[in-house]
Every structure is written in C-alpha cells, then in structure tokens.
Design an enzyme around this catalytic site. Structure first.
Site, PDB file in Angstrom:
ATOM      1  N   HIS A 237       0.856  -1.195   0.000  1.00  0.00           N
ATOM      2  CA  HIS A 237       0.000   0.000   0.000  1.00  0.00           C
ATOM      3  C   HIS A 237       0.887   1.239   0.000  1.00  0.00           C
ATOM      4  CE1 HIS A 237      -1.208   3.193   2.937  1.00  0.00           C
ATOM      5  NE2 HIS A 237      -2.222   3.312   2.095  1.00  0.00           N
TER       6      HIS A 237
ATOM      7  N   ASN B 172       0.152   5.665   0.079  1.00  0.00           N
ATOM      8  CA  ASN B 172      -0.731   6.819   0.002  1.00  0.00           C
ATOM      9  C   ASN B 172       0.051   8.041   0.464  1.00  0.00           C
ATOM     10  OD1 ASN B 172      -2.597   8.717   1.896  1.00  0.00           O
ATOM     11  ND2 ASN B 172      -3.707   8.076   0.068  1.00  0.00           N
ATOM     12  N   THR B 173       0.095   9.076  -0.349  1.00  0.00           N
ATOM     13  CA  THR B 173       0.635  10.348   0.101  1.00  0.00           C
ATOM     14  C   THR B 173      -0.291  11.445  -0.379  1.00  0.00           C
ATOM     15  OG1 THR B 173       2.100  10.510  -1.844  1.00  0.00           O
ATOM     16  CG2 THR B 173       3.048   9.610   0.188  1.00  0.00           C
ATOM     17  N   ARG B 174      -0.377  12.515   0.378  1.00  0.00           N
ATOM     18  CA  ARG B 174      -1.373  13.541   0.082  1.00  0.00           C
ATOM     19  C   ARG B 174      -0.961  14.893   0.665  1.00  0.00           C
ATOM     20  NH1 ARG B 174      -2.920   9.860   3.761  1.00  0.00           N
ATOM     21  NH2 ARG B 174      -3.297  10.589   5.888  1.00  0.00           N
TER      22      ARG B 174
ATOM     23  N   HIS C 129      12.242  -1.980   4.630  1.00  0.00           N
ATOM     24  CA  HIS C 129      12.508  -0.948   5.631  1.00  0.00           C
ATOM     25  C   HIS C 129      13.844  -0.250   5.388  1.00  0.00           C
ATOM     26  CE1 HIS C 129       9.190  -1.226   8.548  1.00  0.00           C
ATOM     27  NE2 HIS C 129       9.057  -2.464   8.084  1.00  0.00           N
TER      28      HIS C 129
ATOM     29  N   GLY D 220     -18.068  12.490   0.142  1.00  0.00           N
ATOM     30  CA  GLY D 220     -18.798  12.325  -1.108  1.00  0.00           C
ATOM     31  C   GLY D 220     -17.950  11.947  -2.291  1.00  0.00           C
TER      32      GLY D 220
END
Length: 296
Positions: free
Chosen positions: A132, A134-136, A166, A279
C-alpha cells in the site's frame, strides 16, 4: 503565505502525484510483461483508466481524479492506483474528525482542498507481498499539511523482504533528519494495528499525518522522497517472488490475510472514512479492497 504562492504549491503537489502515478503504472506493466510470470498462460494485464468526478452539494464541480485499475493479470490479481484533486466544504462528520485531531479552524471555515495518490496491489502469487502507498497534501484556510505513507502486507512473511523494504525507506528518509524514519515507523506500527484482532495488518512501513514543519518546501521534498522510495522498496521483492511456486495452502493463507486487510480498511482507515464522508467516488475509495478474501 500569499494566495498566489499557495496556488502554485497546490499545483506542484498535484502534478507530482500524477507524475508518481505514471512511474508506478509503467513499472507495474513492465513487471506484467515479464516472461517468467506467464507460464500458466495468463496474458499480461493492462491498466484501465477511469475518470472520477466529485459533485458539490450545490451540484457544482468539486474536482476529481483518474483511477487506474489492473485486474486478472499475471502478477496482479488486482491492482489500483488513483490520483485525485478535490475541493469543497467539509461535512459535519469530517469536521469533527479533524477537530478531534487538533486541526485548527475547520468549524469556522470548513472549506478544503486535497490532492494525493493512493495505491494498493494484491498479487496473484501468495509469496509476493501485498503493498500500500498513500501520500497527500491537504489545505484549509487555517492550515495545510502532508500525510500518508507505505506499508508491506505479506501473507507469507520473509525476514529478508521485510529488511529490504525498511532499509530502502530509511535510506530515503535519512536526508530529512535521523529522527524521521524511527518516528514514521513507530507511527505506522501504531496506525496499522488492528485492535479487534490484536495484531498488525502487515510488517509495517512508515506513516505520518498532519505534518507541517512550517517549511512547505522542506515538507514537500520529504513527501516526494517517500514516493520515490516506493518502487525500489517493493519492486525487487515482486521480481524475486512472482515466479516462486505456490500451492493451495499458500493461497488459503493469502485469502485469510486479505480478510484482515479488508477489516482494517473498512473499520479504521482514515482515507476510507474521509473519502466516503466527503462524497468522493465510492468505487475509487473502495479500490483498496481485495478481489477475493476469506474468513475462518
């Protein structure tokens, strides 16, 4: 910070997430093309792209993204990588969640802007670890921050694979300070824990949220390096394991582990909760779920 400078920074962040998506899609399709992984007669998988749009409460456009999905391939049973840039007004549930985390000003002015990349890969071969990323970047009139991370989720654990994953993350984070890898690893160990099962969902990785050092360039550089670490951390593991023989017992272990993964994403994951509460396109939000899973 002026409105013009923040607009430029938003544009740069959004463009980076799209660039990272393109790199990952190309690498994954290259892995699918490998002759060593097609002995069972399955043709190489190819990504299908679908545009997602988000509607504002008044019916206006609130942004969207592009979802790339690969299903039924040689290496990937299901793989999804999406990028999005959305904006609008935080609903009451999202406001409460952010206020509880100490995000300032959301009740007074609940406007928001968010951009990011989200990726989950569910391999066919049980020896290849699921993964997985995820960056935002998130903005409100009162604050901005970065968040996300990456973690490894093997059904069959190999100590050397965990060590490699790692080590690459540490190498990419060390230039940002010797405290960053230990800090983000500890946060991932806490975040990716499944309380009702009393265990972690995988072998860890890195995670951070609400990250704002006061220096946008510095923080953006670190979030880019987290993204750059992803392929060298995971791709060699897939290349090594994808041709490894496996049996029905191995597949059973994989399906049971996928059940644990699904439980975490539906019950605890912040991104899933925010996406549904704000939404966003439900199919895009739930892209992370595995194609098959099993509970015993």
């Amino acid at each position: 910070m002026t409105a013009d400078s923040m607009a430029e920074q938003k544009a740069r962040a959004s463009a980076w997430f799209g660039e990272l998506r393109d790199r990952i899609v190309a690498a994954y399709e290259g892995l699918e093309d490998g002759d060593a992984y097609g002995a069972d007669g399955i043709p190489p998988g190819r990504f299908q792209f679908r545009e997602t749009r988000r509607s504002a409460p008044d019916g206006g456009d609130a942004g969207g993204g592009l979802m790339a999905t690969l299903k039924g391939g040689r290496v990937f049973e299901k793989m999804g990588v999406g990028v999005s840039t959305v904006h609008g007004v935080l609903g009451p549930e999202a406001q409460r969640a952010m206020a509880a985390r100490g995000v300032p000003g959301v009740a007074e002015d609940p406007r928001f802007w968010a951009s990011g990349i989200s990726l989950v890969a569910h391999p066919r071969n049980p020896h290849v670890p699921a993964v997985h990323l995820n960056t935002r970047m998130f903005w409100t009139p009162a604050a901005w921050w970065f968040g996300g991370g990456t973690d490894l989720n093997p059904a069959i654990e190999y100590e050397e694979d965990t060590g490699h994953f790692h080590a690459v993350l540490r190498t990419h984070l060390d230039p940002h300070g010797p405290e960053e890898y230990p800090r983000q690893k500890a946060w991932a160990d806490e975040y990716f824990f499944v309380p009702h099962r009393g265990r972690a969902r995988g072998v860890g990785g890195i995670f951070l949220d609400d990250h704002n050092s006061g220096d946008w360039e510095r923080d953006f550089s670190m979030i880019q390096d987290i993204g750059r670490a992803f392929l060298p951390a995971w791709l060699p593991l897939a290349e090594q394991r994808a041709a490894q023989p496996w049996g029905e017992g191995d597949k059973d272990r994989q399906l049971v582990h996928r059940g644990l993964y699904a439980e975490f994403n539906l019950v605890y994951d912040r991104g899933t909760k925010f996406g549904l509460a704000s939404g966003h396109d439900a199919e895009a939000v739930l892209m992370s779920l595995p194609p098959l899973a099993k509970w015993v």
